[in-house]
Design a protein around this motif. Structure first.
Motif, PDB file in Angstrom:
ATOM      1  N   THR A 143      -4.773   0.705  13.902  1.00 36.26           N
ATOM      2  CA  THR A 143      -4.487   1.313  12.605  1.00 36.26           C
ATOM      3  C   THR A 143      -3.010   1.191  12.266  1.00 36.26           C
ATOM      4  O   THR A 143      -2.644   0.879  11.125  1.00 36.26           O
ATOM      5  N   ALA A 144      -2.147   1.419  13.261  1.00 37.90           N
ATOM      6  CA  ALA A 144      -0.705   1.278  13.037  1.00 37.90           C
ATOM      7  C   ALA A 144      -0.356  -0.145  12.649  1.00 37.90           C
ATOM      8  O   ALA A 144       0.436  -0.378  11.717  1.00 37.90           O
ATOM      9  N   ARG A 145      -0.931  -1.130  13.358  1.00 38.54           N
ATOM     10  CA  ARG A 145      -0.668  -2.533  13.019  1.00 38.54           C
ATOM     11  C   ARG A 145      -1.129  -2.838  11.594  1.00 38.54           C
ATOM     12  O   ARG A 145      -0.445  -3.568  10.864  1.00 38.54           O
ATOM     13  N   PHE A 146      -2.266  -2.290  11.218  1.00 36.19           N
ATOM     14  CA  PHE A 146      -2.776  -2.533   9.870  1.00 36.19           C
ATOM     15  C   PHE A 146      -1.821  -1.968   8.818  1.00 36.19           C
ATOM     16  O   PHE A 146      -1.518  -2.637   7.820  1.00 36.19           O
ATOM     17  N   VAL A 147      -1.348  -0.762   9.008  1.00 35.84           N
ATOM     18  CA  VAL A 147      -0.462  -0.141   8.011  1.00 35.84           C
ATOM     19  C   VAL A 147       0.836  -0.927   7.878  1.00 35.84           C
ATOM     20  O   VAL A 147       1.325  -1.164   6.762  1.00 35.84           O
ATOM     21  N   VAL A 148       1.407  -1.353   9.015  1.00 42.16           N
ATOM     22  CA  VAL A 148       2.632  -2.162   8.961  1.00 42.16           C
ATOM     23  C   VAL A 148       2.379  -3.458   8.203  1.00 42.16           C
ATOM     24  O   VAL A 148       3.156  -3.854   7.318  1.00 42.16           O
ATOM     25  N   ALA A 149       1.278  -4.135   8.528  1.00 34.49           N
ATOM     26  CA  ALA A 149       0.968  -5.403   7.866  1.00 34.49           C
ATOM     27  C   ALA A 149       0.679  -5.196   6.387  1.00 34.49           C
ATOM     28  O   ALA A 149       1.115  -5.986   5.532  1.00 34.49           O
ATOM     29  N   ALA A 150      -0.055  -4.127   6.068  1.00 27.80           N
ATOM     30  CA  ALA A 150      -0.392  -3.865   4.670  1.00 27.80           C
ATOM     31  C   ALA A 150       0.862  -3.586   3.843  1.00 27.80           C
ATOM     32  O   ALA A 150       1.018  -4.113   2.735  1.00 27.80           O
ATOM     33  N   CYS A 151       1.756  -2.778   4.380  1.00 22.30           N
ATOM     34  CA  CYS A 151       2.991  -2.471   3.643  1.00 22.30           C
ATOM     35  C   CYS A 151       3.857  -3.713   3.478  1.00 22.30           C
ATOM     36  O   CYS A 151       4.461  -3.922   2.414  1.00 22.30           O
ATOM     37  N   THR A 152       3.917  -4.544   4.517  1.00 25.72           N
ATOM     38  CA  THR A 152       4.693  -5.791   4.424  1.00 25.72           C
ATOM     39  C   THR A 152       4.148  -6.667   3.311  1.00 25.72           C
ATOM     40  O   THR A 152       4.902  -7.165   2.462  1.00 25.72           O
ATOM     41  N   GLY A 153       2.845  -6.866   3.300  1.00 25.19           N
ATOM     42  CA  GLY A 153       2.243  -7.700   2.265  1.00 25.19           C
ATOM     43  C   GLY A 153       2.353  -7.097   0.885  1.00 25.19           C
ATOM     44  O   GLY A 153       2.616  -7.804  -0.098  1.00 25.19           O
ATOM     45  N   MET A 154       2.177  -5.782   0.793  1.00 22.76           N
ATOM     46  CA  MET A 154       2.243  -5.120  -0.511  1.00 22.76           C
ATOM     47  C   MET A 154       3.605  -5.267  -1.159  1.00 22.76           C
ATOM     48  O   MET A 154       3.708  -5.494  -2.372  1.00 22.76           O
ATOM     49  N   GLN A 155       4.660  -5.132  -0.356  1.00 18.19           N
ATOM     50  CA  GLN A 155       5.983  -5.200  -0.972  1.00 18.19           C
ATOM     51  C   GLN A 155       6.305  -6.617  -1.434  1.00 18.19           C
ATOM     52  O   GLN A 155       6.979  -6.798  -2.446  1.00 18.19           O
ATOM     53  N   VAL A 156       5.824  -7.634  -0.698  1.00 16.18           N
ATOM     54  CA  VAL A 156       6.032  -9.017  -1.141  1.00 16.18           C
ATOM     55  C   VAL A 156       5.300  -9.261  -2.453  1.00 16.18           C
ATOM     56  O   VAL A 156       5.860  -9.797  -3.421  1.00 16.18           O
ATOM     57  N   TYR A 157       4.044  -8.870  -2.503  1.00 14.03           N
ATOM     58  CA  TYR A 157       3.232  -9.042  -3.710  1.00 14.03           C
ATOM     59  C   TYR A 157       3.843  -8.267  -4.876  1.00 14.03           C
ATOM     60  O   TYR A 157       3.996  -8.784  -5.994  1.00 14.03           O
ATOM     61  N   SER A 158       4.227  -7.014  -4.615  1.00 12.24           N
ATOM     62  CA  SER A 158       4.797  -6.179  -5.664  1.00 12.24           C
ATOM     63  C   SER A 158       6.127  -6.735  -6.171  1.00 12.24           C
ATOM     64  O   SER A 158       6.409  -6.703  -7.373  1.00 12.24           O
ATOM     65  N   GLN A 159       6.957  -7.252  -5.248  1.00 10.84           N
ATOM     66  CA  GLN A 159       8.234  -7.838  -5.655  1.00 10.84           C
ATOM     67  C   GLN A 159       8.018  -9.022  -6.597  1.00 10.84           C
ATOM     68  O   GLN A 159       8.702  -9.158  -7.621  1.00 10.84           O
ATOM     69  N   LEU A 160       7.076  -9.876  -6.265  1.00 10.66           N
ATOM     70  CA  LEU A 160       6.804 -11.050  -7.088  1.00 10.66           C
ATOM     71  C   LEU A 160       6.171 -10.674  -8.423  1.00 10.66           C
ATOM     72  O   LEU A 160       6.466 -11.279  -9.457  1.00 10.66           O
TER      73      LEU A 160
ATOM     74  N   CYS B 199      -0.096   4.216  -2.632  1.00 17.58           N
ATOM     75  CA  CYS B 199      -1.073   5.293  -2.856  1.00 17.58           C
ATOM     76  C   CYS B 199      -2.500   4.749  -2.831  1.00 17.58           C
ATOM     77  O   CYS B 199      -3.408   5.381  -2.276  1.00 17.58           O
ATOM     78  N   ASP B 200      -2.698   3.583  -3.412  1.00 15.48           N
ATOM     79  CA  ASP B 200      -4.023   2.951  -3.369  1.00 15.48           C
ATOM     80  C   ASP B 200      -4.447   2.676  -1.928  1.00 15.48           C
ATOM     81  O   ASP B 200      -5.615   2.858  -1.565  1.00 15.48           O
ATOM     82  N   MET B 201      -3.500   2.225  -1.109  1.00 14.01           N
ATOM     83  CA  MET B 201      -3.821   1.953   0.289  1.00 14.01           C
ATOM     84  C   MET B 201      -4.362   3.199   0.973  1.00 14.01           C
ATOM     85  O   MET B 201      -5.389   3.153   1.676  1.00 14.01           O
ATOM     86  N   TRP B 202      -3.680   4.332   0.769  1.00 13.48           N
ATOM     87  CA  TRP B 202      -4.123   5.560   1.430  1.00 13.48           C
ATOM     88  C   TRP B 202      -5.437   6.078   0.850  1.00 13.48           C
ATOM     89  O   TRP B 202      -6.259   6.639   1.589  1.00 13.48           O
ATOM     90  N   THR B 203      -5.643   5.896  -0.437  1.00 16.67           N
ATOM     91  CA  THR B 203      -6.914   6.298  -1.038  1.00 16.67           C
ATOM     92  C   THR B 203      -8.076   5.561  -0.388  1.00 16.67           C
ATOM     93  O   THR B 203      -9.149   6.127  -0.150  1.00 16.67           O
ATOM     94  N   LEU B 204      -7.853   4.296  -0.053  1.00 12.20           N
ATOM     95  CA  LEU B 204      -8.879   3.485   0.597  1.00 12.20           C
ATOM     96  C   LEU B 204      -8.966   3.746   2.096  1.00 12.20           C
ATOM     97  O   LEU B 204     -10.063   3.719   2.680  1.00 12.20           O
ATOM     98  N   LEU B 205      -7.827   3.980   2.745  1.00  6.73           N
ATOM     99  CA  LEU B 205      -7.798   4.069   4.201  1.00  6.73           C
ATOM    100  C   LEU B 205      -8.150   5.449   4.746  1.00  6.73           C
ATOM    101  O   LEU B 205      -8.852   5.550   5.764  1.00  6.73           O
ATOM    102  N   LEU B 206      -7.672   6.502   4.115  1.00 11.00           N
ATOM    103  CA  LEU B 206      -7.868   7.845   4.663  1.00 11.00           C
ATOM    104  C   LEU B 206      -9.336   8.191   4.935  1.00 11.00           C
ATOM    105  O   LEU B 206      -9.643   8.774   5.988  1.00 11.00           O
TER     106      LEU B 206
END
Length: 207
Positions: A149-166, A178-185
């Motif tokens: 789960t920890a690896r997933f959150v790190v990877a998800a945040c890494t990818g999200m910020q790249v996508y969001s930046q672009l 927030c969407d990530m946590w809505t889906l993951l929790l």
């Protein structure tokens, strides 16, 4: 080293890190000449080499300083602290050049000859510890693998910020987290626990 000298050295190091962060954030690793960094800091090349050894040394210090720009702003524990870390991270990515530079350098490091997963592993270990605390407090479903789960959150945040930046210059990064946590929790926490977990951007410490 006397206390006065130690304090002066700490201030110098902080000035160099901030200047380097601004230059790396603006120009990337290849475009960040050490002369630009020391000029921005109002210091000398000797000071930079004394504290960091090289441009790569400054870059490594920034990559590994990410968590220290976030954790002091939090007083929550367990699963809520894990959520809060990602929310503060999303907020500060828009305002904190040290965090932005550290993230950029970590993500782009392969393009300038570095291959250091330390910053990602530090995040994984921190998040795993928080998930273990959450487990001890009865906040996790029994089946949850804290390391995965920890690896997933790190990877998800890494990818999200790249996508969001672009896509939006990171203006929607908080929404994506927030969407990530809505889906993951729902997949890691019992319903009774989820009602007490806040995923509220308005509650993020602004300092």
């Amino acid at each position: 080293m006397t206390t006065a000298n130690a304090e002066r050295a700490a201030r110098t190091r902080k000035r160099l890190l901030l200047a380097a962060a601004e230059i790396f954030d603006e120009a990337g690793y290849e475009g960040a000449a050490v002369t630009r960094i020391v000029e921005r800091a109002g210091l000398t090349l000797g000071a930079l080499y004394f504290h960091f050894g090289s441009k790569q040394g400054v870059a490594e210090a920034l990559m590994n300083a990410q968590a220290t720009t976030i954790e002091p702003h939090l007083d929550s524990t367990g699963l809520q602290r894990l959520v809060d870390i990602t929310l503060v991270w999303a907020h500060r990515m828009q305002h904190d050049p040290i965090l932005r530079a550290g993230v950029r350098l970590a993500v782009e490091q392969g393009s300038h000859g570095m291959n250091d997963a330390t910053s990602f592993e530090d995040w994984r270990k921190l998040m795993r510890e928080l998930l273990e605390t959450a487990r001890s407090d009865g906040e996790l479903e029994e089946r949850v693998d804290t390391d995965r789960t920890a690896r997933f959150v790190v990877a998800a945040c890494t990818g999200m910020q790249v996508y969001s930046q672009l896509a939006t210059g990171r203006s929607d990064l908080m929404e994506r987290v927030c969407d990530m946590w809505t889906l993951l929790l729902p997949s890691i926490a019992p319903a009774a626990v989820r009602t007490n977990i806040s995923v509220d951007p308005q509650a993020v410490p602004a300092s």
